[in-house]
Design an enzyme around this catalytic site. Structure first.
Site, PDB file in Angstrom:
ATOM      1  N   LYS A 104       2.772   0.966   3.043  1.00  0.00           N
ATOM      2  CA  LYS A 104       2.787  -0.626   4.264  1.00  0.00           C
ATOM      3  C   LYS A 104       3.148  -1.380   3.787  1.00  0.00           C
ATOM      4  O   LYS A 104       2.420  -1.227   2.554  1.00  0.00           O
ATOM      5  CB  LYS A 104       1.163  -0.468   4.447  1.00  0.00           C
ATOM      6  CG  LYS A 104       0.952   1.106   5.276  1.00  0.00           C
ATOM      7  CD  LYS A 104      -0.386   0.951   6.145  1.00  0.00           C
ATOM      8  CE  LYS A 104      -0.571   2.292   6.811  1.00  0.00           C
ATOM      9  NZ  LYS A 104      -2.355   2.431   6.811  1.00  0.00           N
ATOM     10  N   ASN A 141       0.756  -0.907   0.308  1.00  0.00           N
ATOM     11  CA  ASN A 141       0.119  -0.409  -0.347  1.00  0.00           C
ATOM     12  C   ASN A 141       0.668   1.441   0.266  1.00  0.00           C
ATOM     13  O   ASN A 141       1.355   1.781   0.698  1.00  0.00           O
ATOM     14  CB  ASN A 141      -0.881   0.532   1.127  1.00  0.00           C
ATOM     15  CG  ASN A 141      -1.428   1.004   1.360  1.00  0.00           C
ATOM     16  OD1 ASN A 141      -1.797   2.223   0.265  1.00  0.00           O
ATOM     17  ND2 ASN A 141      -3.217   0.699   2.373  1.00  0.00           N
ATOM     18  N   GLU A 176      -7.080  -6.443   6.234  1.00  0.00           N
ATOM     19  CA  GLU A 176      -7.309  -5.815   4.366  1.00  0.00           C
ATOM     20  C   GLU A 176      -6.050  -6.556   3.139  1.00  0.00           C
ATOM     21  O   GLU A 176      -6.752  -6.766   2.816  1.00  0.00           O
ATOM     22  CB  GLU A 176      -6.932  -4.597   4.506  1.00  0.00           C
ATOM     23  CG  GLU A 176      -9.001  -3.927   4.591  1.00  0.00           C
ATOM     24  CD  GLU A 176      -8.489  -2.769   4.546  1.00  0.00           C
ATOM     25  OE1 GLU A 176      -8.030  -2.158   5.125  1.00  0.00           O
ATOM     26  OE2 GLU A 176      -9.378  -1.452   4.314  1.00  0.00           O
ATOM     27  N   GLY A 213     -13.724   3.178  10.494  1.00  0.00           N
ATOM     28  CA  GLY A 213     -12.347   2.917  10.831  1.00  0.00           C
ATOM     29  C   GLY A 213     -11.847   5.063  11.272  1.00  0.00           C
ATOM     30  O   GLY A 213     -12.821   5.320  11.425  1.00  0.00           O
ATOM     31  N   ARG A 267      -2.429  -2.186  -3.571  1.00  0.00           N
ATOM     32  CA  ARG A 267      -3.888  -1.943  -3.051  1.00  0.00           C
ATOM     33  C   ARG A 267      -3.559  -0.686  -3.389  1.00  0.00           C
ATOM     34  O   ARG A 267      -2.794   0.581  -3.891  1.00  0.00           O
ATOM     35  CB  ARG A 267      -3.755  -1.029  -2.002  1.00  0.00           C
ATOM     36  CG  ARG A 267      -4.935  -0.049  -0.784  1.00  0.00           C
ATOM     37  CD  ARG A 267      -5.059  -0.015   0.035  1.00  0.00           C
ATOM     38  NE  ARG A 267      -6.192   0.023   0.709  1.00  0.00           N
ATOM     39  CZ  ARG A 267      -7.093  -0.308   1.300  1.00  0.00           C
ATOM     40  NH1 ARG A 267      -6.630  -0.481   2.492  1.00  0.00           N
ATOM     41  NH2 ARG A 267      -8.276   0.359   1.320  1.00  0.00           N
ATOM     42  N   ILE A 273     -13.099   0.489  15.014  1.00  0.00           N
ATOM     43  CA  ILE A 273     -14.338   1.444  15.547  1.00  0.00           C
ATOM     44  C   ILE A 273     -15.339   0.366  15.701  1.00  0.00           C
ATOM     45  O   ILE A 273     -15.605  -0.274  16.819  1.00  0.00           O
ATOM     46  CB  ILE A 273     -14.503   2.608  15.627  1.00  0.00           C
ATOM     47  CG1 ILE A 273     -14.296   4.288  15.262  1.00  0.00           C
ATOM     48  CG2 ILE A 273     -16.189   2.889  16.431  1.00  0.00           C
ATOM     49  CD1 ILE A 273     -14.892   5.152  14.019  1.00  0.00           C
ATOM     50  N   ARG A 330     -13.291  13.634   9.033  1.00  0.00           N
ATOM     51  CA  ARG A 330     -13.745  13.941   7.934  1.00  0.00           C
ATOM     52  C   ARG A 330     -14.901  14.229   8.291  1.00  0.00           C
ATOM     53  O   ARG A 330     -15.724  13.244   8.686  1.00  0.00           O
ATOM     54  CB  ARG A 330     -14.024  13.292   6.004  1.00  0.00           C
ATOM     55  CG  ARG A 330     -11.928  12.529   5.854  1.00  0.00           C
ATOM     56  CD  ARG A 330     -12.471  11.770   5.236  1.00  0.00           C
ATOM     57  NE  ARG A 330     -11.185  11.452   4.398  1.00  0.00           N
ATOM     58  CZ  ARG A 330     -10.787   9.512   4.028  1.00  0.00           C
ATOM     59  NH1 ARG A 330     -11.554   8.853   4.573  1.00  0.00           N
ATOM     60  NH2 ARG A 330      -9.925   9.716   4.371  1.00  0.00           N
ATOM     61  N   HIS A 386     -13.304   1.505   0.032  1.00  0.00           N
ATOM     62  CA  HIS A 386     -13.417   0.557   1.191  1.00  0.00           C
ATOM     63  C   HIS A 386     -13.978  -0.983   0.673  1.00  0.00           C
ATOM     64  O   HIS A 386     -14.473  -1.902   1.425  1.00  0.00           O
ATOM     65  CB  HIS A 386     -14.251   0.717   2.123  1.00  0.00           C
ATOM     66  CG  HIS A 386     -13.471   1.592   3.666  1.00  0.00           C
ATOM     67  ND1 HIS A 386     -14.285   3.054   3.960  1.00  0.00           N
ATOM     68  CD2 HIS A 386     -12.504   2.435   3.752  1.00  0.00           C
ATOM     69  CE1 HIS A 386     -13.119   3.250   5.114  1.00  0.00           C
ATOM     70  NE2 HIS A 386     -11.980   2.994   4.805  1.00  0.00           N
TER      71      HIS A 386
HETATM   72  P1  ADP Z   1      -8.142   2.373   9.414  1.00  0.00           P
HETATM   73  O1  ADP Z   1      -9.159   3.329   8.949  1.00  0.00           O
HETATM   74  O2  ADP Z   1      -6.388   3.979   9.346  1.00  0.00           O
HETATM   75  O3  ADP Z   1      -7.504   0.947   8.592  1.00  0.00           O
HETATM   76  P2  ADP Z   1      -8.297   1.555  11.659  1.00  0.00           P
HETATM   77  O4  ADP Z   1      -9.465   0.965  10.990  1.00  0.00           O
HETATM   78  O5  ADP Z   1      -7.631   1.115  12.279  1.00  0.00           O
HETATM   79  O6  ADP Z   1      -8.162   2.685  10.618  1.00  0.00           O
HETATM   80  O7  ADP Z   1      -9.549   2.212  13.114  1.00  0.00           O
HETATM   81  C1  ADP Z   1      -8.545   3.116  13.982  1.00  0.00           C
HETATM   82  C2  ADP Z   1      -9.699   3.484  14.523  1.00  0.00           C
HETATM   83  O8  ADP Z   1     -10.345   2.541  15.159  1.00  0.00           O
HETATM   84  C3  ADP Z   1      -9.219   4.757  15.916  1.00  0.00           C
HETATM   85  O9  ADP Z   1      -8.574   5.876  14.981  1.00  0.00           O
HETATM   86  C4  ADP Z   1      -9.993   4.484  16.799  1.00  0.00           C
HETATM   87  O10 ADP Z   1     -10.877   5.351  16.721  1.00  0.00           O
HETATM   88  C5  ADP Z   1     -10.887   3.179  16.657  1.00  0.00           C
HETATM   89  N1  ADP Z   1     -10.845   2.217  17.747  1.00  0.00           N
HETATM   90  C6  ADP Z   1      -9.338   1.218  17.815  1.00  0.00           C
HETATM   91  N2  ADP Z   1      -9.207   0.595  18.383  1.00  0.00           N
HETATM   92  C7  ADP Z   1     -10.441   0.710  19.080  1.00  0.00           C
HETATM   93  C8  ADP Z   1     -10.824   0.079  20.451  1.00  0.00           C
HETATM   94  N3  ADP Z   1      -9.953  -0.868  21.291  1.00  0.00           N
HETATM   95  N4  ADP Z   1     -11.865   1.087  21.062  1.00  0.00           N
HETATM   96  C9  ADP Z   1     -12.548   2.497  20.003  1.00  0.00           C
HETATM   97  N5  ADP Z   1     -11.957   2.473  19.250  1.00  0.00           N
HETATM   98  C10 ADP Z   1     -11.265   2.086  18.990  1.00  0.00           C
END
Ligand code: ADP
Length: 405
Positions: free
Chosen positions: A14, A7, A384, A209, A90, A331, A240, A179
């Site tokens: 990455k 990526n 992913e 996320g 990606r 999330i 965003r 996504h």
């Molecule tokens: P990306 O979209 O960059 O791949 P992720 O899917 O890893 O991101 O999501 C990152 C977000 O997930 C973090 O910014 C945070 O808001 C949330 N997150 C990660 N771990 C937890 C957790 N244990 N509890 C609540 N929210 C979390």
């Protein structure tokens, strides 16, 4: 069979090396701050973490570093780079030309280049990675796995914007959605977990996320999705805004004396959960603040859940019903309180969450709805890198079959 997943961003790369038969990530890492004084190289090999500062002048240096580290005699996982069977790249934007992951040739590269104007921050570095790695790893297939491809099944009614039609014709202004690999994977996985054929299910997938998007998956096909022409549309995200009245842009430009670029910077980098809460873009931090009585933090989480709920209602209407709702990404997989808030009040749709299960999804194979809930609710972790590796293998196999026939 080992597949390298790449990526390539503007200042970071990455990567993962996946053993596809065992579905195992052998190595995962990142090279960050490419071109800066001190770049950072981080790698995790079967639980062991390495981090060091290095000088990485450009993407070529970065990709060489990655390949060297993979075959490092003491810390690497392969003896020779000939052990890498294929590379999955990606690629953010495949426009309307790619409906699935595709083996890369010169024509594919030209098409990805054509869509650079639609994804100026992403497609050019994606292409840089492809070009360099095709040189460094010649003789093996390189596959482009597009974030947009899964959504190419959306009907016109979902992808056209109600603006003058000529902008769609002239410039391709339409909903593309992102996504895609994640929405596709978690919807298929949910069907598997439920022991049902995906061709008979209406599923709403919530990828929550740092970036967030919701997709209506009708019998395995994406029929609508919340991200649009760019990843800025849809539900609020870490930084965003998601959907807003477009007139706000002109209004803010006038009252704050801002340029269009400055406004887009605000909407992309300083809005969403960060902008609302003033605390962070990270839900964990915002939750802590909310629990200690910070109203803005509390309302930020409420708004996220409220807007996801609105999309769920809309997509149930679009599909004429819903059989399963799936949560995934940082999330979606971890924040049980957000899942609770989203599902609250959806009883009329047939959604009943089991709070015990919601707090321990892994113990329930990810199914967090109550036994008698008509709509099943699931937590499905998205991987992913593994999905991109699988898509890569699928594209290579299909291309070989086509060549034979
Ligand atoms: P990306 O979209 O960059 O791949 P992720 O899917 O890893 O991101 O999501 C990152 C977000 O997930 C973090 O910014 C945070 O808001 C949330 N997150 C990660 N771990 C937890 C957790 N244990 N509890 C609540 N929210 C979390």
């Amino acid at each position: 069979m080992k597949i390298l997943v790449i990526n390539c961003g503007s200042s970071s790369i990455k990567y993962s090396l996946i053993d596809i038969e065992r579905e195992e990530t052998l190595v995962q890492g990142i090279v960050e701050k490419i071109g800066e004084e001190h770049s950072i190289f981080r790698q995790r090999v079967q639980g062991r973490k390495v981090e060091r500062r290095v000088k990485v002048r450009n993407h070529k240096d970065g990709l060489r570093l990655i390949l060297d580290s993979l075959k490092n005699p003491s810390k690497g996982v392969i003896r020779d780079q000939s052990e890498i069977s294929a590379v999955g790249h990606r690629v953010v934007h495949g426009g309307s030309d790619f409906v699935e992951s595709t083996v890369i040739d010169d024509k594919v590269i030209e098409t990805i280049r054509k869509y650079s104007s639609l994804a100026p921050l992403h497609n050019p570095p994606n292409l840089t990675g492809i070009t360099i790695l095709r040189e460094l790893l010649p003789g093996i297939p390189h596959v482009a796995v597009f974030d947009t491809a899964f959504h190419q099944t959306m009907p016109e009614v979902a992808y056209l914007y109600p603006i003058p039609y000529e902008y769609y014709e002239k410039y391709g202004v339409r909903r593309y959605g992102f996504h895609g690999v994640s929405h596709r994977y978690v919807s298929q996985r949910a069907a598997e977990i439920l022991g049902r054929d995906i061709r008979e299910l209406k599923i709403i997938t919530c990828h929550l996320g740092n970036g967030c998007s919701i997709t209506a998956v009708d019998r395995g096909r994406s029929v609508d999705t919340s991200m649009g022409f760019t990843p800025l549309e849809g539900v609020p995200m870490g930084t965003r805004s998601g959907d807003i009245d477009p007139s706000i842009i002109q209004f803010l430009a006038d009252v704050e004396n801002l340029t269009l670029n400055e406004i887009y910077e605000i909407l992309n980098k300083r809005s969403g959960l960060l902008g609302l809460s003033g605390v962070s873009n990270d839900v964990r931090e915002i939750k802590k603040a909310a629990d200690s009585g910070d109203h803005r933090a509390e309302i930020a989480l409420e708004i996220l859940a409220y807007r996801v709920k609105k999309y769920i209602g809309a997509y149930a209407a679009v599909m004429g019903g819903v059989d399963a709702i799936v949560f995934t990404a940082g999330i979606g997989e971890n924040a049980h309180y957000i899942r609770s808030k989203i599902c609250e009040g959806l009883g009329f749709l047939g959604v009943t969450l089991d709070e015990d299960r919601n707090r321990n999804p892994a113990e329930w194979n990810g199914v967090i709805s109550a036994e008698n809930s008509r709509v099943k609710v699931l937590v499905v972790p998205t991987r992913e890198d593994l999905i991109i590796a699988k898509e890569t293998l699928e594209a290579v196999t299909k291309a070989e079959e086509r060549r034979k026939t």
